[in-house]
Design an enzyme around this catalytic site. Structure first.
Site, mmCIF file in Angstrom:
data_model
loop_
_atom_site.group_PDB
_atom_site.id
_atom_site.type_symbol
_atom_site.label_atom_id
_atom_site.label_comp_id
_atom_site.label_asym_id
_atom_site.label_seq_id
_atom_site.Cartn_x
_atom_site.Cartn_y
_atom_site.Cartn_z
ATOM 1 N N ASP A 85 0.844 -1.202 0.000
ATOM 2 C CA ASP A 85 0.000 0.000 0.000
ATOM 3 C C ASP A 85 0.878 1.251 0.000
ATOM 4 O O ASP A 85 2.055 1.211 -0.394
ATOM 5 C CB ASP A 85 -0.969 -0.056 1.204
ATOM 6 C CG ASP A 85 -2.273 0.679 0.972
ATOM 7 O OD1 ASP A 85 -2.269 1.919 1.068
ATOM 8 O OD2 ASP A 85 -3.303 0.043 0.670
ATOM 9 N N ASP A 86 0.338 2.338 0.447
ATOM 10 C CA ASP A 86 0.982 3.659 0.439
ATOM 11 C C ASP A 86 2.391 3.623 1.060
ATOM 12 O O ASP A 86 2.617 2.920 2.045
ATOM 13 C CB ASP A 86 0.086 4.587 1.276
ATOM 14 C CG ASP A 86 0.354 6.041 1.014
ATOM 15 O OD1 ASP A 86 1.301 6.350 0.300
ATOM 16 O OD2 ASP A 86 -0.419 6.871 1.542
ATOM 17 N N LYS A 92 -4.178 -1.018 -6.629
ATOM 18 C CA LYS A 92 -5.225 -0.336 -5.841
ATOM 19 C C LYS A 92 -5.099 1.158 -6.107
ATOM 20 O O LYS A 92 -4.081 1.767 -5.791
ATOM 21 C CB LYS A 92 -5.018 -0.633 -4.360
ATOM 22 C CG LYS A 92 -5.966 0.106 -3.432
ATOM 23 C CD LYS A 92 -5.713 -0.302 -1.990
ATOM 24 C CE LYS A 92 -6.459 0.563 -0.997
ATOM 25 N NZ LYS A 92 -6.074 0.255 0.392
ATOM 26 N N ASP A 105 -6.231 4.743 -5.261
ATOM 27 C CA ASP A 105 -6.819 5.453 -4.129
ATOM 28 C C ASP A 105 -7.067 6.919 -4.489
ATOM 29 O O ASP A 105 -6.526 7.431 -5.482
ATOM 30 C CB ASP A 105 -5.832 5.344 -2.952
ATOM 31 C CG ASP A 105 -6.487 5.506 -1.598
ATOM 32 O OD1 ASP A 105 -7.654 5.915 -1.544
ATOM 33 O OD2 ASP A 105 -5.811 5.233 -0.580
ATOM 34 N N ASP A 123 -12.541 2.008 5.215
ATOM 35 C CA ASP A 123 -11.371 1.845 6.076
ATOM 36 C C ASP A 123 -11.762 1.275 7.427
ATOM 37 O O ASP A 123 -10.908 1.031 8.267
ATOM 38 C CB ASP A 123 -10.675 3.197 6.287
ATOM 39 C CG ASP A 123 -9.802 3.567 5.097
ATOM 40 O OD1 ASP A 123 -9.548 2.686 4.250
ATOM 41 O OD2 ASP A 123 -9.382 4.733 5.012
#
Ligand code: DGJ
Length: 721
Positions: free
Chosen positions: A358-359, A468, A470, A541
């Site tokens: 992820d990030d 993903k 976002d 989330d």
């Protein structure tokens, strides 16, 4: 099926269970003559719900009052004081459009909307309305989906005048009902609490929802449903709408002084205007109108069938989805290559099929204050780059996935330092901060082209088979450095078109075999249009089981179950500290596309060991998640329990998730299983029972009491031959 009756000047649109009729009245207005349970075609002009209040406005040359018209595409300032769908302002400043019927034609196949997702469709009726005074014309598009009891609608506004016209509003549709015997259902929310169903009474005047944040938003889904009073899951008429659009949206339900109801929906006029030069057209997004004569359950199943067949990217709609482990909740920004390698090594033989980084993997992105826009792997943190991470995944027999947020830039980034004018802002004014980032001006082709290349470069060399995407802040200060003053009102819609262009390019053209998951601070951009690119979207989330039952209830009220991406996370939940059993976290996440989201090193050994069996179980039922029918029992907004029953189309298989929030100190749980075939005998694997569907649907089952709060049970059913 669509038929035109020449004699009664009426278009009849029939689905399996409904008829939608629009009639040209004697003054030439296109009116809603009927919408509801299927009827025989007849001349409906006899039906006159006369409005008898005084001081209403007359139509010049006719004995009719303007206020009595059940307008099929409403305008204002002629004497209809209800909500308009269209406000076209010409160079004189006139806002008036007196739209009268000017003919129709049929198209064998539904045409796509330029630059915007459109559902696939066949025969399409196009009705032309023309202003009596100017060259302004409106084309109304109707396509019927018989089996799903759906009509799609949209409008094209065509400027046939010799000057420019500024559209101050151009909604997708308006519709009038003769009465107001309804309640209104909407899906409201906020970050980490998306799509809570809310049912309120209608009142005289307008009830408006929507938002001006530039994306669909977590705050209101672009959905309304009018429920006949007393409607339940299984009975009652429901007239609902869902907009295929990903920007600011507007929905309004108005009850007038005579007890009629008008519904409108489309791009939010508050953050929109559009200048049309002479000869230009504006296409509104498409709206889906869904009629159910059997309650909310049927409405949901019709939406699911419609979206799966006509909108979700066909490459993925029926494809088995990998069970992922996402790094976010487990690590946030605190990782380096060694920590990722450790995690990935733990996944060998775990059953988990794909690791999502992820990030935090790029530029100076060590927290949320910097780096967005600099789409180059941070090799200090990750020596060997993304390829090293992907290779490690592949060595362990799993796939690799990557997070991106292409629409954003941190002021503390090389991209922003080089191109401050690429961010949406009012020149010379301090920009409103949100998560320390600005929104890139996707109304600009040069910006979208730059990001296309940056994304192509990173994705094509990353080794990822899943992305993903976002999007973590709303649009504010809607100004572009590139647009002239009289076109700044176009920014938000142009931004959405830019997003669609990037999404189209990445998901359909450049990387059609990569699975893309949508996300916007959880489920903040969850709408029909996004499904054309993202077959699954991170629902929230918030991964707490109890909150999640409601979030998933609202999400799957409209959108297919497989579109709702759900992850099992740590207990106690990191967001609200609530502990819950692993079985329940797993069972709740089964109600969509399944995955995990925790630090594998922090979960108890017993939970880790249970993952292979849980993944195997998911793959036993995942085809029904993708293409079965969802039935709801009781739900958590109404009490302590929730139940979903997901049944294969042939009714031979099903799975049921029953969930109980608090463990009452009384009887054991008892529930009925909806959606089964009454005569078929089902074997319930987990209970060793064989019972006919009629027994399970009416008498139901009793199961043993749970030992704790937040208990649940998963049952899998198979027809006995
Ligand atoms: C918001 C998303 O909803 C999370 O899942 C995560 O990807 C973070 N953004 C990362 O910044």
């Amino acid at each position: 099926m669509i038929k035109y009756c020449n004699e009664c000047r009426t278009f009849f649109m029939d689905g399996k269970d409904f008829t939608y009729a629009v009639r040209v009245n004697s003054a030439g207005y296109l009116t809603r003559a009927y919408y509801g349970k299927k009827i025989e075609h007849a001349n409906l002009s006899y039906f006159n719900r006369e409005i008898v209040t005084s001081f209403n406005t007359g139509i010049p040359g006719f004995k009719k009052q303007y206020a009595t018209i059940m307008q099929e595409y409403s305008t204002e300032y002629l004497g209809d004081f209800r909500e308009p769908a269209l406000v076209p302002v010409d160079e004189r400043g006139s806002r008036v459009a007196d739209l009268r019927y000017a003919g129709y034609y049929m198209l064998p196949v539904k045409p796509a909307i330029t630059g915007m997702p459109t559902s696939k469709g066949g025969e399409t009726l196009v009705i032309r309305l023309k202003d009596t005074d100017t060259g302004l014309a409106v084309y109304l598009y109707y396509t019927v989906y018989e089996a799903e009891n759906i009509v799609t609608r949209r409008a094209v506004i065509s400027n046939g005048t010799s000057g420019s016209i500024t559209l101050e509003r151009a909604l997708s549709f308006s519709e009038d009902f003769y009465d107001c015997d309804f309640e209104l259902m909407t899906l409201w929310g906020h970050h980490a609490n998306e799509k809570t169903p809310e049912i309120t009474p209608l009142h005289h005047g307008r009830t408006t929802i929507g938002n001006i944040r530039g994306t669909t938003s977590a705050h209101h889904a672009n959905f309304t449903a009018l429920l006949r009073k007393g409607t339940t899951e299984e009975q009652g008429e429901v007239y609902s709408t869902s907009l295929i659009y990903s920007g600011s949206h507007y929905e309004s339900v108005e009850v007038d002084e005579c007890g009629r109801t008008r519904v409108v929906s489309g791009i939010n006029p508050e953050s929109f205007s559009w200048k049309l030069a002479s000869g230009e057209e504006f296409e509104t997004p498409e709206a889906v109108l869904n009629y159910s004569d059997e309650g909310l359950g049927k409405m949901t199943r019709q939406y699911h069938d419609f979206f799966r067949a006509n909108l979700v990217n066909p490459r993925w709609v029926n494809e088995r989805r990998p069970v992922v482990l996402n790094s976010w909740e487990g690590m946030h920004f605190s990782f380096d290559r060694d920590r990722l390698f450790d995690t990935i090594d733990c996944l060998k033989d775990s059953g988990i099929e794909l690791f999502v980084l992820d990030d935090g993997w790029f530029g100076a992105r060590n927290n949320d204050k910097a780096g967005l826009g600099d789409w180059v792997c941070n090799e200090t943190k990750l020596p060997g780059g993304l390829k090293a991470i992907a290779d490690r995944c592949h060595e362990n027999g799993i796939e690799f996935g990557l997070w991106i947020e292409p629409e954003m830039v941190n002021p503390d980034s090389d991209l922003y330092r080089a191109h401050p004018d690429w961010a949406i802002a009012v020149p010379g004014r301090d920009a409103v901060p949100s998560r320390n980032q600005y929104v890139l001006d996707f109304s600009r082709k040069d910006v979208v082209d730059y990001i296309k290349k940056a994304m192509y470069d990173v994705i094509s060399t990353s080794g990822a088979s899943y992305i993903k995407w976002d999007m973590n802040r709303p649009l504010t200060e809607n100004m572009s450095y590139m647009l002239p003053a009289d076109r700044q009102g176009e920014l938000q819609h142009r931004y959405v078109l830019g997003v669609y262009e990037l999404a189209r390019y990445l998901t359909l053209e450049a990387f059609p075999d990569i699975l893309f998951e949508g996300c916007s601070g959880g489920g903040g951009r969850f709408d029909g249009a996004m499904l054309a690119y993202f077959p699954q979207i991170w629902s929230s989330d918030n991964t707490d089981v109890d909150d999640r039952t409601v979030i998933q209830l609202g999400t799957t009220m409209v959108f297919p179950m497989s579109a709702s991406s759900n992850h099992v996370s740590l207990s106690p939940n990191i967001r609200n500290g609530r502990p819950s059993p692993i079985a329940t976290r797993t069972n709740i996440a089964y109600g969509g596309t399944f995955g995990y989201e925790f630090d594998v090193r922090k979960i108890p050994e017993s939970e880790l060991k249970g993952i292979p069996a849980a993944v195997e179980k998911y793959h036993e039922i995942d085809d029904i998640v993708r293409n079965g029918d969802l039935y709801r029992g009781t739900d958590r907004t109404q009490g302590n329990e929730s139940l979903i029953s997901v049944v294969s189309k042939d009714k031979k298989r099903a799975f049921v998730v029953y969930y109980q929030a608090l463990n009452p100190h009384k009887m054991n749980p008892v529930f009925r299983i909806p959606g089964l075939d009454g005569k078929t005998v089902y074997r319930i694997k987990e209970l060793g029972l064989e019972l006919p569907g009629s027994v399970l649907g009416n008498l139901g089952l009793g199961i043993g009491r749970f030992r704790n709060d937040f208990g649940s049970v998963l049952l899998t059913l198979e027809a006995v031959d």
